[in-house]
Design an enzyme around this catalytic site. Structure first.
Site: not given
Ligand code: HEM
Ligand SMILES: [Cu+2]
Lengths: 187, 543
Positions: B83, B112, B148, B175-176, B259, B261, B263, B274, B308-309, B334, B337, B456
């Site tokens: 998932h 283009d 994941w 690809s990315s 991390h 990622e 963002y 915005s 922090h993870h 943040t 914003k 979890r």
């Protein structure tokens, strides 16, 4: 205005950006040696422990610290392994002995080797071992049980904030040696 | 509407692909047109959204009651892992690339993307990558089941199918990276004269920064999974303690990617919101340049907070303090914003069409996710929250009513531009309200579950967690079902709607894309537009 500056062509811009990606791929692998250096400096992963075979302590100090002993076996090695004393209080600088007990309850000889860790990580920088079963591979014959001692001392300059240290061992199977052992047993 | 509006049919063609566009499958297979590729990305990500969503339904159905009801624990673990992988790499990221393809050239006045053939490649790799990833579910050793994050040693205990997972991740990464190189080259090289960097719409800015994040961290992930691959199949010991490696090192490498990622998934959302809020508040964006600098500082800070993870794996006190304060620092840009979005709405003449509703919900609900993030950043209390449903609640608030709501807001906002027709506002609003209410029923109780200690990634739980889990599952089923409304609205808009969209579509909309007719012609801005202060969204805020 951006238009007046000479721009890189799309292709060479793309090439440079791709180069960043390639460099970052390399950086991922460079984390391995970098992490090792970091561990050596901070003592993370028990990396600060010094080996001084034959040393004899450095003379007593008036400070004491509590050491706790932990034992684990990896699930793919069917051994029993535990610390005989779960904890003891030692004087800084003085030689001490900790005793572990390992047993092989199966009917075939098995080889294993022990990996250790120390918490808090900083404490490993002051931990000196003079003899340990973790220095070499250990073989236990079928049904054999054996005491496994560790001789060590803690350097007297251990930071005062550290009051308790945990020394932890995990036994892993030595896969290559075990293969050889089963082969020679088969003959 | 100004005369610059360029209908490409009347201007001489630059490329040979201009004249005859092939029909049927070949058109999509060989296309180098940014709009076609944008559509491909968006349709693909919607498909993945539903595949990943069905897995979430299985998870919530199993968790509806305590005890093991529907699936085996092994399969449950494959579902949570798949998932997340599908949603992160298959739904959210490709959806943003789809938006980038469709909108960036139209927003900066480019004909283009800069590298159209590479663009085709970056899309067509994806269906193969995800077929490979999904196929592991049907193999003997099953799909990946270690989460994941693929932490060893657990992830290395899987079977042969693990190799497929690794190669799928490699392909997604390639690809990315190709997509990002294209985005950067397009933005840096193809802006129309007069479209200076600080006049670019915020969606363009946020994507430029996202693209740099992507080319820097996707290769790190590729390195990490390559090391897992060699540890698993070739006897190396990068992460194997028995061989002198360290499993904790994997976590460092993974989160160095991980991390940034998160963002990568949220910065383009900031950009879309915005764009939308000024349109429906009929006011220029408040603090345009502050928004640009805030985005850049968030991106920079995202490289120095990864641990922090990992507060619970053990690290020196100074390390924990550093990562705690650095993480809290991210809350400052943040907060800037959020403040600017609210100020943009302040005293605006607001109307509440579907895109605006999603954008406002984004601001409110994303902020809730940001606040629970701040709680998690406190190293000492994270020891309690880590790996509980509190973390699950946190990241779902920032990702679902965060990134996904922004995707929906953007889809409703630009759908008339893409199709030339208005979608059904009534059904759009129904979709919004059902989603917005059910997403909270789904995820809010998970905060309490986590605080009460429910871990979890488990298929069963003790009975004191039963009520909140049932509520959460009910919310989940409603949320899942309400996404079918979304598909209905899109299908209706594309094939059935008879209400023609004007070029500007929304009364308050500003920016180059709204100077083009709706639907936007196959080729746009073959000759660069003349930038006119009144058509630029942010012109007012700077003079
Ligand atoms: C103010 C901003 C944020 C702060 C302070 C913050 C902080 C944190 C912390 C400390 C954790 C680790 C919790 C733990 O595992 O114990 C975490 C997890 C997570 N965050 Fe955030 N976060 C923020 C924003 C975001 C955003 C914007 C996203 C994505 C769009 C995000 C996605 C995630 C994800 C996916 C995880 C869980 C990863 C996993 O373990 O699977 N966060 N966050
Ligand atoms: Cu993070």
């Amino acid at each position: 205005m951006s238009q007046q500056k000479k721009k890189l062509s799309n292709a060479s811009l793309a090439r440079r950006l791709a180069l960043i990606s390639v460099a970052m791929f390399g950086f991922g692998f460079a984390m391995w040696p970098l992490y090792n250096v970091f561990c050596d400096l901070t003592g993370l992963g028990g990396r600060g422990v010094k080996i001084a075979e034959g040393a004899d302590g450095v003379g007593g100090s008036d400070r004491q610290v509590r050491i706790r002993f932990d034992a684990t076996v990896n699930s793919s090695l069917p051994w029993d392994f535990e610390a005989v004393d779960k904890a003891m209080t030692v004087t800084l600088g003085e030689m001490s002995e900790a005793m572990y007990m390992a047993a092989n309850p199966t009917d075939k000889p098995l080889a294993g080797h022990a990996i250790f860790n120390v918490t808090p990580p900083e404490a490993s920088l002051y931990f000196v071992k003079t003899e340990c079963f973790c220095f070499t591979q250990q073989v236990l014959q079928a049904k054999e049980a054996r005491e496994m001692p560790v001789y060590y001392f803690i350097q007297p300059d251990l930071p005062a904030s550290i009051k308790e240290i945990t020394l932890s061992y995990t036994f892993y199977p030595d896969k290559k040696a075990n293969l050889a052992l089963t082969e020679s047993a088969g003959k | 509407m100004s005369m610059e509006t360029t209908l490409s049919h009347d201007t001489p063609a630059h490329d040979d692909h201009h004249h005859d566009k092939p029909r049927g499958l070949a058109r999509w297979l060989y296309t180098t047109n940014h709009k076609d590729i944008g559509t491909l990305y968006l349709v693909f990500s919607l498909l993945m959204f539903f595949i990943g969503g069905s897995m979430a339904m299985i998870i919530r159905a199993e968790l509806f009651m305590p005890g093991l009801q529907l699936v085996e624990p092994e399969f449950f673990n494959q579902m949570t892992t798949m998932h997340a992988l599908i949603m992160v790499f298959g739904a959210v990221m490709p959806a943003w690339v789809g938006f980038a393809n469709w909108m960036l050239p139209m927003m900066i006045g480019a004909p283009d993307m800069a590298l159209p053939r590479m663009n085709n490649w970056s899309f067509w790799i994806l269906p193969f990558a995800f077929t490979m990833l999904l196929s592991t579910l049907f193999m003997d050793s099953g799909g990946p089941a270690a989460g994941w994050t693929l932490y060893p040693p657990l992830s290395l205990q899987g079977g042969q199918s693990f190799a497929f997972v690794v190669f799928a991740v490699h392909m997604m990464g390639i690809s990315s990276i190709m997509g990002s190189i294209n985005v950067i080259a397009t933005i840096l090289n193809l802006r129309a004269p007069g479209m200076t960097l600080l006049r670019m719409p915020l969606f363009v800015w946020t994507w430029l920064i996202t693209a740099f994040l992507l080319i820097m961290v996707m290769p790190v992930l590729a390195g990490a999974v390559t090391m897992l691959l060699t540890d698993h199949f070739f006897g190396t010991s990068f992460f194997n303690a028995a061989g002198g490696g360290d499993p904790v090192m994997f976590q460092h490498i993974f989160w160095f990617f991980g991390h940034p990622e998160v963002y990568i998934m949220i910065l383009p959302a900031f950009g879309v919101v915005s764009e939308i809020i000024p349109t429906f508040a009929r006011k220029p964006l408040f603090g345009y340049s502050a928004m640009v600098y805030a985005t850049a500082s968030i991106a920079f800070l995202s490289f120095i907070v990864w641990a922090h993870h990992m507060f619970t794996v053990g690290m020196p006190l100074t390390g924990a303090l550093f990562f705690m304060y650095a993480t809290m620092l991210i809350a400052v840009p943040t907060g800037v914003k959020v403040f600017n979005w609210v100020s943009t709405m302040w005293k605006g003449s607001m109307t509440f069409e579907t895109p605006m509703l999603f954008a406002i919900a984004f601001v409110v609900l994303f902020t809730i996710g940001g606040l629970s993030g701040l709680m998690l950043a406190i190293a000492s209390v994270d020891l309690q929250y880590h790996d509980t449903y509190f973390v699950v609640a946190h990241f779902h608030y920032v990702l679902v009513p965060g990134s996904v709501f922004a995707l929906m807001a953007g889809a409703y906002y630009w759908l008339p531009k893409w199709t030339g027709h208005m979608y059904s506002e009534t059904w759009g609003k129904i979709h919004f309200w059902v989603s917005a209410i059910s997403v909270n029923i789904l995820f809010f109780p998970q905060h309490y579950l986590g605080l009460a200690g429910m871990p979890r990634r488990i298929p069963d739980y003790s009975t004191q967690f039963a009520d909140f889990n049932m509520i959460s599952s009910i919310g989940g089923f409603i949320f899942g079902a309400s996404q079918l409304i979304f598909v209905g609205v899109i299908v209706h808009c594309v094939y059935k709607s008879r209400q023609k969209a004007t070029a500007q579509v929304w009364e308050g909309a500003k920016g180059l894309e709204w100077t083009l007719p709706s639907p936007a012609p196959y080729h746009t801005f073959d000759t660069p537009p003349v930038i006119d202060e009144t058509t630029i969204a942010h012109a007012h805020s700077r003079h």
